[in-house]
Design a protein around this motif. Structure first.
Motif, PDB file in Angstrom:
ATOM      1  N   LYS A   1       0.846  -1.194   0.000  1.00 16.80           N
ATOM      2  CA  LYS A   1       0.000   0.000   0.000  1.00 16.80           C
ATOM      3  C   LYS A   1       0.879   1.240   0.000  1.00 16.80           C
ATOM      4  CE  LYS A   1      -4.025  -2.109   1.965  1.00 16.80           C
ATOM      5  NZ  LYS A   1      -4.971  -2.194   3.036  1.00 16.80           N
ATOM      6  N   LEU A   2       0.374   2.270  -0.672  1.00 12.28           N
ATOM      7  CA  LEU A   2       1.011   3.571  -0.703  1.00 12.28           C
ATOM      8  C   LEU A   2       0.267   4.489   0.254  1.00 12.28           C
ATOM      9  CD1 LEU A   2       1.278   4.085  -4.551  1.00 12.28           C
ATOM     10  CD2 LEU A   2       3.191   3.748  -2.993  1.00 12.28           C
TER      11      LEU A   2
ATOM     12  N   THR B   1      -3.255   9.374   2.917  1.00 14.39           N
ATOM     13  CA  THR B   1      -4.274   8.670   2.138  1.00 14.39           C
ATOM     14  C   THR B   1      -3.720   7.304   1.767  1.00 14.39           C
ATOM     15  OG1 THR B   1      -5.105  10.736   1.225  1.00 14.39           O
ATOM     16  CG2 THR B   1      -5.649   8.716   0.025  1.00 14.39           C
ATOM     17  N   GLU B   2      -4.444   6.271   2.116  1.00 12.00           N
ATOM     18  CA  GLU B   2      -4.013   4.905   1.812  1.00 12.00           C
ATOM     19  C   GLU B   2      -4.505   4.508   0.430  1.00 12.00           C
ATOM     20  OE1 GLU B   2      -5.673   0.836   3.380  1.00 12.00           O
ATOM     21  OE2 GLU B   2      -4.394   1.732   4.924  1.00 12.00           O
TER      22      GLU B   2
ATOM     23  N   LYS C   1      -4.449  -3.900  -5.653  1.00 10.90           N
ATOM     24  CA  LYS C   1      -5.765  -3.919  -6.309  1.00 10.90           C
ATOM     25  C   LYS C   1      -5.750  -3.098  -7.599  1.00 10.90           C
ATOM     26  CE  LYS C   1      -8.653  -4.800  -2.287  1.00 10.90           C
ATOM     27  NZ  LYS C   1      -9.685  -4.257  -1.390  1.00 10.90           N
ATOM     28  N   ALA C   2      -5.074  -1.952  -7.562  1.00 12.71           N
ATOM     29  CA  ALA C   2      -4.993  -1.112  -8.758  1.00 12.71           C
ATOM     30  C   ALA C   2      -4.192  -1.806  -9.857  1.00 12.71           C
ATOM     31  CB  ALA C   2      -4.372   0.241  -8.408  1.00 12.71           C
ATOM     32  N   VAL C   3      -3.077  -2.443  -9.479  1.00  9.96           N
ATOM     33  CA  VAL C   3      -2.253  -3.157 -10.465  1.00  9.96           C
ATOM     34  C   VAL C   3      -3.063  -4.290 -11.090  1.00  9.96           C
ATOM     35  CG1 VAL C   3      -0.232  -4.657 -10.769  1.00  9.96           C
ATOM     36  CG2 VAL C   3      -0.035  -2.544  -9.437  1.00  9.96           C
ATOM     37  N   ASP C   4      -3.752  -5.059 -10.266  1.00  3.07           N
ATOM     38  CA  ASP C   4      -4.571  -6.163 -10.784  1.00  3.07           C
ATOM     39  C   ASP C   4      -5.608  -5.651 -11.774  1.00  3.07           C
ATOM     40  OD1 ASP C   4      -3.133  -7.852  -9.126  1.00  3.07           O
ATOM     41  OD2 ASP C   4      -4.727  -8.038  -7.626  1.00  3.07           O
ATOM     42  N   GLU C   5      -6.232  -4.534 -11.435  1.00  2.00           N
ATOM     43  CA  GLU C   5      -7.272  -3.971 -12.292  1.00  2.00           C
ATOM     44  C   GLU C   5      -6.697  -3.515 -13.633  1.00  2.00           C
ATOM     45  OE1 GLU C   5     -11.041  -1.675 -10.834  1.00  2.00           O
ATOM     46  OE2 GLU C   5      -9.354  -0.285 -10.899  1.00  2.00           O
ATOM     47  N   LEU C   6      -5.603  -2.792 -13.603  1.00  2.00           N
ATOM     48  CA  LEU C   6      -5.081  -2.288 -14.873  1.00  2.00           C
ATOM     49  C   LEU C   6      -4.445  -3.394 -15.709  1.00  2.00           C
ATOM     50  CD1 LEU C   6      -1.764  -1.635 -15.131  1.00  2.00           C
ATOM     51  CD2 LEU C   6      -2.378   0.020 -13.427  1.00  2.00           C
TER      52      LEU C   6
END
Length: 183
Positions: free
Chosen positions: A149-150, A155-156, A161-166
């Motif tokens: 997580k960043l 802000t987390e 999840k973002a990598v999986d989506e893109l």
């Protein structure tokens, strides 16, 4: 949407996916220790955050292209979302929400963080930040390699999840482009 316009937007989605994937590869290079010599540690950390920033921007642009900020999706966003099989909310929406109006967010955050320990451009587990700096610590920029997580301005952002989506978008796009599918 005109075929030419859809093709242009599809190419742009694919390009942003490529930028984001390359950014993640650079981040992984740093995390695996293959990003250079130990003597260049500072440069490698700077490079890691450069890759991270590129990912955040590409993810935000992708969310924008898919209409994450638009209520009642505009026609162009609907067709693009359909092309890539997007339905419902995007994990990437958190990225577009984050990068919008960054300056005022930073100003507000800096007022809230005044007097506390500010952690910037660090790669360490969030738990360790709390252990080292206490509950008052604020994260301007932090990457937690345990949870992937960043944290920007506290802000987390869930990177995995973002990598999986893109990556899913990219696979769909490649499959359709290789088959010659436009509409």
């Amino acid at each position: 949407m005109e075929v030419g316009s859809l093709q242009m937007q599809v190419r742009e989605v694919m390009r942003q996916c490529e930028f984001a994937i390359e950014a993640v590869q650079g981040m992984n290079g740093y995390l695996s220790g293959s990003a250079g010599s130990a003597a260049a540690g500072g440069a490698r950390l700077t490079s890691f955050w450069s890759h991270t920033q590129n990912f955040v921007l590409a993810a935000g642009l992708l969310a924008d292209l898919f209409g994450a900020q638009v209520r009642g999706w505009c026609k162009d966003s609907k067709e693009l979302r359909h092309y890539f099989g997007v339905s419902g909310d995007l994990h990437l929406k958190a990225y577009v929400d984050f990068y919008r109006d960054y300056r005022s967010q930073l100003e507000n955050w800096s007022v809230e963080a005044a007097g506390g320990m500010v952690v910037d451009a660090t790669v360490m587990p969030y738990e360790k930040v709390l252990a080292n700096y206490g509950e008052a610590a604020r994260c301007l920029r932090l990457f937690d390699p345990v949870t992937f997580k960043l944290y920007y301005l506290d802000t987390e952002l869930d990177l995995q999840k973002a990598v999986d989506e893109l990556v899913d978008f990219y696979k769909v796009g490649l499959e359709k482009l290789n088959s010659g599918f436009v509409r």
